[in-house]
Write an enzyme that holds these catalytic residues in place. Structure first.
Site, PDB file in Angstrom:
ATOM      1  N   LYS A  91       0.821  -1.216   0.000  1.00 17.76           N
ATOM      2  CA  LYS A  91       0.000   0.000   0.000  1.00 17.76           C
ATOM      3  C   LYS A  91       0.856   1.268   0.000  1.00 17.76           C
ATOM      4  O   LYS A  91       0.354   2.351  -0.305  1.00 17.76           O
ATOM      5  CB  LYS A  91      -0.972   0.013   1.179  1.00 17.76           C
ATOM      6  CG  LYS A  91      -0.341   0.112   2.560  1.00 17.76           C
ATOM      7  CD  LYS A  91      -1.412   0.052   3.634  1.00 17.76           C
ATOM      8  CE  LYS A  91      -0.843   0.060   5.035  1.00 17.76           C
ATOM      9  NZ  LYS A  91      -0.096   1.281   5.373  1.00 17.76           N
ATOM     10  N   ASP A  92       2.157   1.151   0.323  1.00 20.44           N
ATOM     11  CA  ASP A  92       3.044   2.319   0.298  1.00 20.44           C
ATOM     12  C   ASP A  92       3.631   2.593  -1.085  1.00 20.44           C
ATOM     13  O   ASP A  92       4.228   3.642  -1.307  1.00 20.44           O
ATOM     14  CB  ASP A  92       4.220   2.123   1.279  1.00 20.44           C
ATOM     15  CG  ASP A  92       3.770   2.080   2.727  1.00 20.44           C
ATOM     16  OD1 ASP A  92       2.715   2.656   3.043  1.00 20.44           O
ATOM     17  OD2 ASP A  92       4.489   1.464   3.547  1.00 20.44           O
ATOM     18  N   ARG A 138      -8.483   8.237   4.488  1.00 13.69           N
ATOM     19  CA  ARG A 138      -9.402   7.173   4.056  1.00 13.69           C
ATOM     20  C   ARG A 138     -10.191   6.620   5.227  1.00 13.69           C
ATOM     21  O   ARG A 138     -11.417   6.440   5.151  1.00 13.69           O
ATOM     22  CB  ARG A 138      -8.592   6.047   3.391  1.00 13.69           C
ATOM     23  CG  ARG A 138      -9.377   4.758   3.147  1.00 13.69           C
ATOM     24  CD  ARG A 138      -8.455   3.630   2.716  1.00 13.69           C
ATOM     25  NE  ARG A 138      -7.479   3.267   3.729  1.00 13.69           N
ATOM     26  CZ  ARG A 138      -7.733   2.465   4.777  1.00 13.69           C
ATOM     27  NH1 ARG A 138      -8.945   1.949   4.947  1.00 13.69           N
ATOM     28  NH2 ARG A 138      -6.789   2.180   5.639  1.00 13.69           N
ATOM     29  N   ARG A 139      -9.486   6.317   6.321  1.00 11.82           N
ATOM     30  CA  ARG A 139     -10.179   5.787   7.498  1.00 11.82           C
ATOM     31  C   ARG A 139     -11.112   6.832   8.099  1.00 11.82           C
ATOM     32  O   ARG A 139     -12.242   6.521   8.492  1.00 11.82           O
ATOM     33  CB  ARG A 139      -9.156   5.325   8.539  1.00 11.82           C
ATOM     34  CG  ARG A 139      -8.433   4.038   8.146  1.00 11.82           C
ATOM     35  CD  ARG A 139      -7.246   3.754   9.056  1.00 11.82           C
ATOM     36  NE  ARG A 139      -6.640   2.450   8.769  1.00 11.82           N
ATOM     37  CZ  ARG A 139      -5.379   2.153   9.026  1.00 11.82           C
ATOM     38  NH1 ARG A 139      -4.576   3.055   9.576  1.00 11.82           N
ATOM     39  NH2 ARG A 139      -4.904   0.944   8.752  1.00 11.82           N
ATOM     40  N   ARG A 187       0.287  10.145  14.243  1.00  2.63           N
ATOM     41  CA  ARG A 187       1.339   9.411  13.558  1.00  2.63           C
ATOM     42  C   ARG A 187       2.069   8.573  14.579  1.00  2.63           C
ATOM     43  O   ARG A 187       1.801   8.644  15.767  1.00  2.63           O
ATOM     44  CB  ARG A 187       2.299  10.377  12.864  1.00  2.63           C
ATOM     45  CG  ARG A 187       1.800  10.850  11.503  1.00  2.63           C
ATOM     46  CD  ARG A 187       2.955  11.145  10.563  1.00  2.63           C
ATOM     47  NE  ARG A 187       3.769   9.954  10.289  1.00  2.63           N
ATOM     48  CZ  ARG A 187       4.937   9.998   9.698  1.00  2.63           C
ATOM     49  NH1 ARG A 187       5.463  11.156   9.322  1.00  2.63           N
ATOM     50  NH2 ARG A 187       5.624   8.892   9.477  1.00  2.63           N
ATOM     51  N   ARG A 204       0.946   4.502  18.895  1.00  2.00           N
ATOM     52  CA  ARG A 204      -0.491   4.652  18.649  1.00  2.00           C
ATOM     53  C   ARG A 204      -1.322   3.969  19.732  1.00  2.00           C
ATOM     54  O   ARG A 204      -2.272   4.554  20.257  1.00  2.00           O
ATOM     55  CB  ARG A 204      -0.835   4.109  17.260  1.00  2.00           C
ATOM     56  CG  ARG A 204      -0.202   4.944  16.154  1.00  2.00           C
ATOM     57  CD  ARG A 204      -0.507   4.393  14.773  1.00  2.00           C
ATOM     58  NE  ARG A 204       0.268   5.121  13.770  1.00  2.00           N
ATOM     59  CZ  ARG A 204      -0.204   5.512  12.595  1.00  2.00           C
ATOM     60  NH1 ARG A 204      -1.444   5.258  12.261  1.00  2.00           N
ATOM     61  NH2 ARG A 204       0.556   6.168  11.745  1.00  2.00           N
ATOM     62  N   CYS A 252      -1.243   7.584  -2.331  1.00  2.00           N
ATOM     63  CA  CYS A 252      -1.626   6.633  -1.280  1.00  2.00           C
ATOM     64  C   CYS A 252      -2.049   7.323   0.016  1.00  2.00           C
ATOM     65  O   CYS A 252      -2.451   6.663   0.960  1.00  2.00           O
ATOM     66  CB  CYS A 252      -0.511   5.615  -1.020  1.00  2.00           C
ATOM     67  SG  CYS A 252       0.982   6.306  -0.327  1.00  2.00           S
TER      68      CYS A 252
END
Length: 319
Positions: free
Chosen positions: A81-82, A129-130, A151, A157, A244
């Site tokens: 995905k990166d 997106r989330r 981040r 997190r 992305c």
């Protein structure tokens, strides 16, 4: 091929080291050669800016690709995905192994599920997106949440939740699984609620395009169904002209009749981060047998989404 150790370029994060270590073991088995990890620091690892601000696309990839092109490493492992959607001609995606669980997950205080979070719950994520999909779901289901940009690595997190700064954070199931922390998940988000990032859960193994022997050796690890699925997803992303870090979700999955795989379904979503406007569509077709067929599936869905106004929901379009 020789018995000299192969050099695998990897980011330094715990997750990157874990998934690169797993690939190293697999490559060692299929080639009979030792594999040594070469740690490389990328711009995305040292910058403290939010990914959407620094462009998202390629920030974790460029340094690894530079090392490949300079011959400092023999191959590299990326989270798919990166990867930018345009593949450099000098490099080959030699293998895309079987994909891990592509879903997003919640790690929440008091073992809460997403729909059980209290009114005004603060949910941390660095992904537009989330944010877009969580806020859209909350809006249509009468939930009251606040998405908070964050981040940091997994420890950082989850630490926000443990310290009481946030009620929950959103992470990728695949990442937690690869570092042995999947038991900390309090809720798996259905793809009907949140579509993952294009390519989420999949790895990309990249090497020089002119190294035919290594491409052939690494190709043993390739999973054709995963490759077809992520190719369709990334084609959708490319046709939307989005990077992305854009609020684009996509997932291609196989539809089976008993044990026989019949078709591939591709779903896509674009939304504003506050969830007020979304375009979500899907298309179904024969399982792609070639790269071009998988690419076309993504392009077709992107065309339909653009016709429904998807471009206006992505902010500044990345080129």
């Amino acid at each position: 091929m020789s018995t000299k150790a192969l050099r695998l370029g990897t980011r330094r994060s715990r997750l990157a080291m874990a998934q690169s270590g797993q690939v190293a073991d697999a490559v060692s088995q299929v080639t009979g050669r030792p594999v040594e990890l070469v740690e490389i620091t990328t711009y995305g690892d040292v910058s403290r800016e939010h990914l959407a601000q620094i462009g998202g696309t390629g920030v974790f990839v460029t340094a690894l690709r530079d090392a490949l092109l300079k011959g400092e490493v023999d191959f590299a492992v990326h989270s798919l995905k990166d990867l930018p959607t345009t593949q450099p001609g000098e490099l080959a995606l030699a293998a895309i192994p079987v994909r891990e669980d592509p879903r997003d997950v919640i790690v929440a205080r008091d073992a809460l599920k997403f729909t059980d979070l209290p009114r005004g719950a603060r949910i941390g994520t660095g992904s537009p997106r989330r944010m877009a999909q969580l806020n859209a779901y909350a809006r249509t289901h009468g939930l009251d949440i606040r998405t908070v940009p964050i981040r940091g690595n997994v420890d950082t997190r989850i630490g926000y939740v443990r310290d009481g700064e946030l009620d929950a954070v959103v992470l990728a199931a695949a990442g937690l699984s690869r570092i042995g922390r999947i038991d900390e998940v309090t809720d798996f988000l259905s793809v009907d609620t949140v579509l993952p990032a294009p390519g989420q859960g999949a790895l990309a193994i990249e090497c020089a395009a002119d190294d035919a022997d290594l491409i052939a050796a690494l190709g043993v690890l390739d999973d054709p169904f995963t490759r077809a699925a992520v190719t369709a997803e990334r084609s959708l992303l490319a046709a939307l002209e989005a990077g992305c870090s854009a609020p684009v979700g996509a997932l291609a999955d196989l539809l089976a009749d008993g044990q026989i795989v019949k078709e591939m379904r591709l779903r896509g979503v674009v939304g504003t981060p506050d969830g007020t406007r979304t375009v979500q569509m899907s298309t179904t077709g024969p399982v792609p047998g070639t790269h071009d067929q998988a690419t076309e599936l993504g392009r077709e869905l992107a065309t339909e989404m653009l016709a429904q106004g998807a471009a206006g929901l992505m902010g500044e379009r990345a080129h």
